[in-house]
Scaffold this active site. Structure first.
Site, short mmCIF file in Angstrom:
data_model
loop_
_atom_site.label_atom_id
_atom_site.label_comp_id
_atom_site.label_asym_id
_atom_site.label_seq_id
_atom_site.Cartn_x
_atom_site.Cartn_y
_atom_site.Cartn_z
N ALA A 13 0.95 -1.25 -0.14
CA ALA A 13 -0.12 -0.08 -0.12
C ALA A 13 0.90 1.31 -0.03
O ALA A 13 0.76 2.31 -0.69
CB ALA A 13 -0.97 -0.11 1.37
N LYS A 94 -3.00 -8.33 -6.62
CA LYS A 94 -2.89 -9.86 -7.02
C LYS A 94 -2.50 -10.57 -5.89
O LYS A 94 -1.90 -10.06 -4.75
CB LYS A 94 -1.84 -10.20 -8.09
N ASP A 174 0.88 -15.78 -3.56
CA ASP A 174 1.63 -14.68 -3.46
C ASP A 174 2.73 -14.74 -4.38
O ASP A 174 3.36 -13.74 -5.07
CB ASP A 174 2.22 -14.32 -2.18
#
Length: 323
Positions: A13, A94, A174
């Site tokens: 973020a 994602k 991930d």
């Protein structure tokens, strides 16, 4: 100005938030988190005027045009659903969701509401990856016959979110999504997928994947939370070979070798990262009134979730049981 709201305050973020804030025609206007203190801290850092202690408040902000969902994937659907219901465009980290069912629901909601939704697969927006894709599409590369790619590193801290099943942990979602994503981009959906690997701590700790295609092409892929993998990729066609430096999904150098052995080196221009490309894609598609991206179509995101879910189901635990 395209006004962004950032949902979550973790490392990704912060990274993408700074990329947005640096664009001359974009700004971060709000940050939302389950912790108001963390939201305020990141808002101050990014120059955003509003901070909220919940995602519901964030999506209701009239000064937000796009919500960037940067939570763990276990919460992607929750936040995206709130944003879509509020009529906000969504860029979602994602993988699109933690499960195929969640991803299918998210896409259905966005399409029904006519709201823009895109998975933030920044690899697809890396200029060197896009160059390689154009070379393959034009026939210059010849037919792709094999791909090898890996991404993985040891994560010794067992309290890390990657080891937490409740947060969508595991190597495949991930990390493995990048090798799988490169194969999907250049070869499409495989005819057959073979998976070997092992479970630890209730998640897929490592996986080796062989994708086989109808025309005989193949992809050998590797991902891990317990081993330091090379992170490079090689794509071999009938006329050329491309070697991508690590990390291949964000590579800044690609060497293409032709049939006569001639080598051409391509180097990424400073500042032209995949993060920049993906946020500019959101801007451009919204300017057109589009609800999906042709570079990262939602059908491709769903196809990837099917591959990931299938691969995860084939990883075994130490006793030999299915994951």
């Amino acid at each position: 100005m395209l006004r962004w709201g950032i949902a979550a305050t973790g490392g990704i973020a912060r990274t993408v938030g700074h990329v947005i804030a640096a664009e001359p025609d974009m700004m971060v206007t709000a940050v939302g988190s389950r912790s108001l203190d963390r939201a305020r801290a990141l808002a101050t850092e990014l120059g955003a005027r509003n901070a909220y202690g919940s995602y519901a408040e964030l999506v209701r902000d009239p000064d937000v045009d796009v919500v960037y969902v940067a939570t763990p994937q276990s919460h992607h659907l929750e936040v995206a659903e709130l944003a879509i219901a509020a009529g906000k465009a969504v860029l979602c980290e994602k993988p699109l969701a933690a499960t195929l069912a969640d991803a299918e629901k998210m896409v259905a909601l966005a399409r029904e509401a006519g709201v823009f939704l895109m998975e933030a697969m920044w690899m697809r927006f890396n200029p060197l990856i896009r160059r390689l894709q154009r070379m393959v599409a034009s026939g210059e590369f010849g037919r792709v016959r094999s791909i090898s790619a890996s991404f993985g590193f040891p994560v010794p801290e067992r309290d890390h979110r990657l080891w937490n099943p409740a947060l969508g942990g595991g190597a495949l979602l991930d990390l493995g999504i990048y090798p799988l994503g490169l194969a999907q981009l250049l070869l499409g959906v495989p005819e057959v997928m073979t998976v070997t690997g092992a479970m630890e701590n209730g998640v897929d700790a490592e996986a080796g994947i062989l994708l086989s295609y109808r025309d005989g092409a193949r992809a050998l892929l590797d991902t891990s939370l317990i081993s330091p993998l090379a992170g490079t990729a090689q794509v071999t066609g009938t006329r050329m070979r491309a070697d991508l430096d690590a990390p291949f999904f964000a590579t800044d150098r690609m060497v293409v070798t032709g049939p006569d052995g001639e080598r051409r080196e391509f180097v990424l221009d400073p500042g032209e990262t995949g993060y920049v490309g993906e946020i500019r894609e959101v801007r451009d598609r919204l300017a057109e009134g589009a609800t999906e991206s042709p570079v990262m179509p939602l059908d491709d995101s769903l196809a990837m979730m099917r591959l990931l879910e299938d691969a995860r189901s084939r990883v075994i635990d130490p006793t030999g049981a299915a994951a």
